[in-house]
Motif scaffolding. Structure first.
Motif, PDB file in Angstrom:
ATOM      1  N   ILE A   1      -6.901  -4.795  -1.544  1.00  0.00           N
ATOM      2  CA  ILE A   1      -8.089  -4.508  -0.736  1.00  0.00           C
ATOM      3  C   ILE A   1      -8.790  -5.797  -0.339  1.00  0.00           C
ATOM      4  CG2 ILE A   1     -10.349  -3.395  -0.728  1.00  0.00           C
ATOM      5  CD1 ILE A   1      -7.981  -1.469  -0.545  1.00  0.00           C
TER       6      ILE A   1
ATOM      7  N   TYR B   1       0.838  -1.202   0.000  1.00  0.00           N
ATOM      8  CA  TYR B   1       0.000   0.000   0.000  1.00  0.00           C
ATOM      9  C   TYR B   1       0.873   1.253   0.000  1.00  0.00           C
ATOM     10  CZ  TYR B   1      -4.031   2.970   1.002  1.00  0.00           C
ATOM     11  OH  TYR B   1      -5.011   3.925   0.931  1.00  0.00           O
TER      12      TYR B   1
ATOM     13  N   THR C   1      -9.505  -6.657   3.622  1.00  0.00           N
ATOM     14  CA  THR C   1     -10.856  -6.814   4.153  1.00  0.00           C
ATOM     15  C   THR C   1     -11.141  -8.243   4.603  1.00  0.00           C
ATOM     16  OG1 THR C   1     -11.694  -7.134   1.892  1.00  0.00           O
ATOM     17  CG2 THR C   1     -11.785  -4.904   2.794  1.00  0.00           C
TER      18      THR C   1
ATOM     19  N   THR D   1      -7.551  -5.210   8.791  1.00  0.00           N
ATOM     20  CA  THR D   1      -8.502  -4.130   8.536  1.00  0.00           C
ATOM     21  C   THR D   1      -8.388  -3.056   9.605  1.00  0.00           C
ATOM     22  OG1 THR D   1     -10.065  -5.612   7.433  1.00  0.00           O
ATOM     23  CG2 THR D   1     -10.948  -3.554   8.307  1.00  0.00           C
TER      24      THR D   1
END
Length: 216
Positions: A110, A64, A114, A120
């Motif tokens: 993602i 990320y 999740t 998360t």
């Protein structure tokens, strides 16, 4: 430990920081997200895995930071008006999420985040919180200018910024253009300052007593 492993002691070598992020992008371009490993990134960066883990607790956090944004994300400069501040902020989101490596990496990233409740929570407390700080700063300027009477519900505004950009880039495959940023900013500013404002204000104390949906 924070998402980028800030600890007390001697300052971190920023050259190693940059090498790790550059190596992550290089390995992503060669192997894709699913096949990327910490070993490959460490070898490409010329550092030990310990140097990576001092900065990032997980592969997802490292990816990320390399493809979307780090914890050093900055608030756009004050443009003098809410609409243009929002357009600048949306433009930054488009630029970070719309780069070629992010476009092929973020959906899988993602999905991993999740699927893991602990991961998360870490992302909400780090990268998402840093994004929200930028959103808050833009809205606080508008309050100081008198464009807004009070701060709106920050989580809702944050979602209204990021959600359409995500859908535009990853589901509709639209181009990340200045026109899209200006249009979305104008519509969001109208919702915040016009007839739709009431539903975007922060909950009052009376409202806060409403039981959560799980208790209804």
């Amino acid at each position: 430990m924070s998402a980028e492993g800030h600890r007390s002691g001697r300052p971190r070598d920023t050259r190693v920081d940059a090498s790790i992020l550059a190596a992550t992008r290089e390995v992503l371009a060669e192997t894709g997200y699913a096949r990327l490993t910490m070993d490959a990134v460490a070898a490409t960066a010329g550092v030990g895995k310990a140097a990576i883990y001092r900065r990032y607790a997980t592969k997802q956090e490292m990816v990320y930071a390399a493809t979307v944004h780090t914890m050093a994300l900055e608030t756009p400069a004050d443009t003098g008006a809410l609409t243009t501040d929002l357009a600048a902020l949306i433009g930054d989101i488009l630029a970070t999420m719309g780069n070629p490596i992010a476009l092929v990496t973020v959906p899988g990233l993602i999905a991993d985040i999740t699927a893991d409740p602990d991961l998360t929570v870490r992302f909400l407390q780090t990268f998402m919180a840093r994004q929200r700080d930028c959103v808050t700063a833009v809205l606080e300027r508008a309050v100081l200018r008198g464009e807004l009477d009070e701060l709106p519900a920050l989580e809702l505004v944050h979602a209204m910024l990021v959600g359409p950009v995500f859908a535009w880039l990853f589901m509709m495959r639209g181009p990340g253009t200045d026109a899209f940023a200006r249009d979305l900013a104008a519509r969001l500013a109208a919702a915040l300052t016009g007839g739709g404002r009431q539903s975007l204000v922060q909950p009052t104390r009376k409202d806060s007593k409403t039981p959560p949906m799980s208790q209804i």
